[in-house]
Design an enzyme around this catalytic site. Structure first.
Site, PDB file in Angstrom:
ATOM      1  N   TYR A  35       1.689  57.512  21.559  1.00 33.08           N
ATOM      2  CA  TYR A  35       1.719  56.937  20.213  1.00 33.08           C
ATOM      3  C   TYR A  35       2.000  58.030  19.172  1.00 33.08           C
ATOM      4  O   TYR A  35       2.895  57.899  18.339  1.00 33.08           O
ATOM      5  CB  TYR A  35       0.369  56.260  19.931  1.00 33.08           C
ATOM      6  N   GLU A 112     -17.397  67.262  13.429  1.00 35.15           N
ATOM      7  CA  GLU A 112     -18.028  66.296  14.337  1.00 35.15           C
ATOM      8  C   GLU A 112     -17.130  66.067  15.547  1.00 35.15           C
ATOM      9  O   GLU A 112     -15.919  66.228  15.432  1.00 35.15           O
ATOM     10  CB  GLU A 112     -18.171  64.930  13.623  1.00 35.15           C
ATOM     11  N   LYS A 114     -14.778  63.957  17.761  1.00 34.00           N
ATOM     12  CA  LYS A 114     -14.020  62.716  17.564  1.00 34.00           C
ATOM     13  C   LYS A 114     -14.279  61.857  18.789  1.00 34.00           C
ATOM     14  O   LYS A 114     -13.872  62.204  19.901  1.00 34.00           O
ATOM     15  CB  LYS A 114     -12.532  62.994  17.396  1.00 34.00           C
ATOM     16  N   LYS A 303      -7.061  67.618  17.340  1.00 33.01           N
ATOM     17  CA  LYS A 303      -7.054  67.066  18.701  1.00 33.01           C
ATOM     18  C   LYS A 303      -7.130  68.164  19.769  1.00 33.01           C
ATOM     19  O   LYS A 303      -6.553  69.231  19.598  1.00 33.01           O
ATOM     20  CB  LYS A 303      -5.761  66.270  18.922  1.00 33.01           C
TER      21      LYS A 303
HETATM   22  S1  IVH Z   1     -14.614  59.184  10.150  1.00 33.99           S
HETATM   23  C1  IVH Z   1     -14.485  57.051   7.237  1.00 33.99           C
HETATM   24  N1  IVH Z   1     -15.652  60.410  12.206  1.00 33.99           N
HETATM   25  O1  IVH Z   1     -11.230  57.989  14.682  1.00 33.99           O
HETATM   26  C2  IVH Z   1     -13.399  57.972   7.635  1.00 33.99           C
HETATM   27  N2  IVH Z   1     -13.997  58.770  12.600  1.00 33.99           N
HETATM   28  O2  IVH Z   1      -8.206  57.713  13.470  1.00 33.99           O
HETATM   29  C3  IVH Z   1     -12.773  57.708   8.901  1.00 33.99           C
HETATM   30  N3  IVH Z   1     -13.517  58.377  14.975  1.00 33.99           N
HETATM   31  O3  IVH Z   1     -10.771  54.791  14.029  1.00 33.99           O
HETATM   32  C4  IVH Z   1     -13.657  57.731  10.043  1.00 33.99           C
HETATM   33  N4  IVH Z   1     -14.967  59.816  15.779  1.00 33.99           N
HETATM   34  O4  IVH Z   1     -13.091  55.180  14.590  1.00 33.99           O
HETATM   35  C5  IVH Z   1     -14.772  59.496  11.800  1.00 33.99           C
HETATM   36  N5  IVH Z   1     -16.701  61.531  13.961  1.00 33.99           N
HETATM   37  C6  IVH Z   1     -15.821  60.631  13.534  1.00 33.99           C
HETATM   38  C7  IVH Z   1     -15.044  59.873  14.433  1.00 33.99           C
HETATM   39  C8  IVH Z   1     -14.119  58.965  13.922  1.00 33.99           C
HETATM   40  C9  IVH Z   1     -14.057  58.923  16.084  1.00 33.99           C
HETATM   41  C10 IVH Z   1     -12.444  57.371  14.983  1.00 33.99           C
HETATM   42  C11 IVH Z   1     -12.588  56.293  13.963  1.00 33.99           C
HETATM   43  C12 IVH Z   1     -11.185  55.997  13.508  1.00 33.99           C
HETATM   44  C13 IVH Z   1     -10.356  57.072  14.131  1.00 33.99           C
HETATM   45  C14 IVH Z   1      -9.511  57.758  13.115  1.00 33.99           C
END
Ligand code: IVH
Length: 576
Positions: A35, A112, A114, A303
């Site tokens: 993607y 944090e 991901k 990433k």
């Molecule tokens: S913050 C509110 N923190 O990554 C700002 N997202 O492409 C945006 N994700 O779909 C989210 N771990 O579900 C945030 N520690 C983390 C995250 C996280 C995974 C996911 C989130 C979103 C995607 C962003």
């Protein structure tokens, strides 16, 4: 229509379709890597034709149709994403940009993991969980309250004696599959999404799902926080699960340390993670930076290196193994995955080529997880063009031109040339001199190939008649080395254990373990050679197939002659 325009339209269509499957159907068909590569390509093309950029392009906005939701809920504020970065210089650029905008020397970043799962938003009203909703198209999501309430780590009500409970609290976070030591599911999102959309999660399903909250909004405004980190810490007081690997840094060098550390830990964590998220800690600064239609500008996903890479197949060659199996091997444009340069990969067999629909000149995704051998996992069919060439199933052996036929339950193509095929013979010699067989370390692979192609060795017996003068004819072999090899050959004859000798013959399916079983039963090679299939199958651990291979091997006059001569006085292998 111009070529670029056509390409842009094609890729947009594809990405919009992937978005639909990902955001609406929760059933992605492409990996994050594929993607991201398509988005990158689209950005490049749009840079060539900026006049074609519209707000509807998937580089600007996620366009998905949410008609399929059973029960939809509007998000209080849009659930957006953030951009991805892949290396240290991207991180420095991000930090420089922020420091320039705010004209400050240091920025506090909250880092944090991901988490690789499904994003959900959960609303608490007067401390009670009111509803939970998926991201959907970012503006409208699907109501999944029934399933979210079964996840044991998510509190149904938030109570606390020390601090006030906001009357309206929205938390956002990631639902993930709890990993045990073994399972490492390739498409995490598929599985989590599947579980969340089931009408009734059973107990086994509930136990599998975990949740970490990564942001929150106190809509009723009784409490106020200046910093993201502090807000998350406060949520812990309500028993809302917050990931324990969250830390703040100001120096990009420390972010790299954190990133490397998380990458190292990755396989030990109970959740799947594909990178870290670097967020500006100050809410005031976040607000100033704001959003686009698609992303928050105050955070980036850094990433981890992907175990997938895109490359092209330049050619397909055929390797002939010891047992005559012809293996197609793809020659690739060189790629580097996790430090290893990869220029070729086995295609295993012709069924695999058919299954993956592979052609020469195709663009493919190669995956290499850990130290596992790289593997083509997918052909990017949308990139195939008129120079694609079908991979032929050879009717003749590419080495000796003998006819080929299907064998091993029609799964494998083999060369019928047997030991007349120099490729099969070379592989047999390699096997014969290997450590578990007769053990002649000086006879290396390259030397064996040269000895065979120069007709110095044409059967196994010839090895024991080799002389120094034969060896020094070969490029790179001097007197000293030749002497050493001849000495090793002589030594090898002295004491060969029966199992090693049985193994050295290279009978199909007879590995060292089977050889040990056979030697325990027969005690010497002559009794094995005259055994019948029935007796062979009476040995525990020997099935009909292998018994037949052994029987057939000794029915072959040439094989019998080789075994007899090797153990005769003339050659003098001493089997003990
Ligand atoms: S913050 C509110 N923190 O990554 C700002 N997202 O492409 C945006 N994700 O779909 C989210 N771990 O579900 C945030 N520690 C983390 C995250 C996280 C995974 C996911 C989130 C979103 C995607 C962003």
């Amino acid at each position: 229509m111009g070529k670029i325009k056509r390409k842009i339209i094609g890729i947009r269509k594809l990405i919009n379709y992937w978005n639909y499957l990902y955001y609406v159907k929760n059933k992605p068909i492409v990996s994050d890597y594929e993607y991201d590569q398509a988005i990158k390509e689209l950005i490049l093309l749009e840079n060539l034709r900026p006049d074609l950029i519209t707000s509807e392009s998937p580089t600007q906005k996620i366009n998905v149709n949410i008609k399929n939701f059973h029960n939809s809920i509007h998000h209080i504020s849009p659930m957006l994403s953030f951009n991805s970065i892949y290396n240290y210089s991207d991180l420095i650029n991000f930090d420089n940009k922020i420091r320039n905008i705010f004209k400050i020397n240091r920025v506090v970043y909250c880092c944090e993991p991901k988490i690789d799962g499904v994003a959900v938003s959960i609303l608490y009203k007067n401390g009670k969980l009111k509803y939970a909703v998926t991201r959907g198209n970012g503006y409208i999501g699907e109501n999944i309250t029934n399933n979210i309430v079964t996840i044991s780590s998510i509190p149904l009500s938030i109570k606390n004696n020390i601090t006030k409970i906001p009357s309206l609290l929205e938390i956002r976070g990631e639902v993930f599959l709890i990993r045990n030591n073994k399972s490492n599911l390739l498409n995490e999102r598929n599985n989590v999404a599947g579980a969340l959309r089931k009408s009734n999660l059973d107990i086994s399903g509930k136990k599998l799902l975990g949740f970490y909250c990564y942001s929150a909004n106190i809509l009723s405004k009784e409490l106020f926080f200046d910093y993201h980190y502090n807000l998350l810490q406060h949520l812990k007081l309500y028993n809302i699960p917050i990931n324990k690997y969250i830390s703040c840094f100001t120096d990009t060098k420390d972010i790299i340390k954190y990133y490397n550390n998380m990458y190292k830990k990755k396989s030990l964590l109970n959740f799947n993670t594909d990178g870290i998220v670097v967020k500006i800690n100050s809410f005031a600064m976040q607000k100033k930076l704001g959003v686009t239609n698609k992303v928050h500008k105050w955070a980036v996903a850094y990433k981890f290196p992907s175990h997938e890479k895109i490359t092209t197949i330049k050619d397909v060659i055929y390797q002939v193994g010891r047992t005559g199996v012809i293996t197609p091997v793809a020659k690739l444009d060189m790629i580097n995955i996790a430090g290893a340069n990869i220029t070729s990969t086995s295609l295993h067999n012709f069924n695999e080529i058919k299954k993956l629909n592979i052609m020469i000149n195709d663009t493919v995704i190669v995956s290499r997880i850990g130290d596992v051998i790289p593997k083509i996992i997918k052909v990017l069919l949308y990139k195939r063009n008129s120079n694609a060439i079908r991979i032929k199933i050879p009717s003749k052996c590419p080495v000796c031109s003998s006819a080929t036929k299907y064998s091993f339950g029609k799964t494998k193509l083999i060369c019928t040339g047997k030991l007349n095929c120099s490729a099969q013979f070379i592989e047999l010699v390699k096997h014969f001199v290997s450590k578990d067989a007769v053990n002649i370390p000086g006879l290396g692979n390259k030397l064996i190939s040269k000895l065979v192609s120069n007709n110095i060795i044409s059967n196994l017996i010839d090895i024991f008649y080799l002389q120094e003068i034969d060896l020094i004819k070969i490029n790179g072999i001097n007197h000293k080395l030749a002497k050493k090899i001849i000495y090793e050959i002589k030594q090898s004859k002295k004491n060969i254990n029966l199992p090693n000798f049985i193994y050295s013959l290279g009978i199909n399916g007879v590995g060292i373990v089977t050889s040990i079983l056979l030697s325990k039963f027969y005690k010497n090679i002559n009794s094995l050679a005259v055994s019948d299939i029935k007796t062979l199958t009476q040995i525990k651990g020997i099935g009909l197939k292998i018994a037949k291979n052994i029987y057939d091997f000794f029915q072959d006059k040439n094989n019998l002659m080789i075994v007899k001569t090797l153990t005769s006085k003339d050659v003098g292998l001493k089997i003990i």
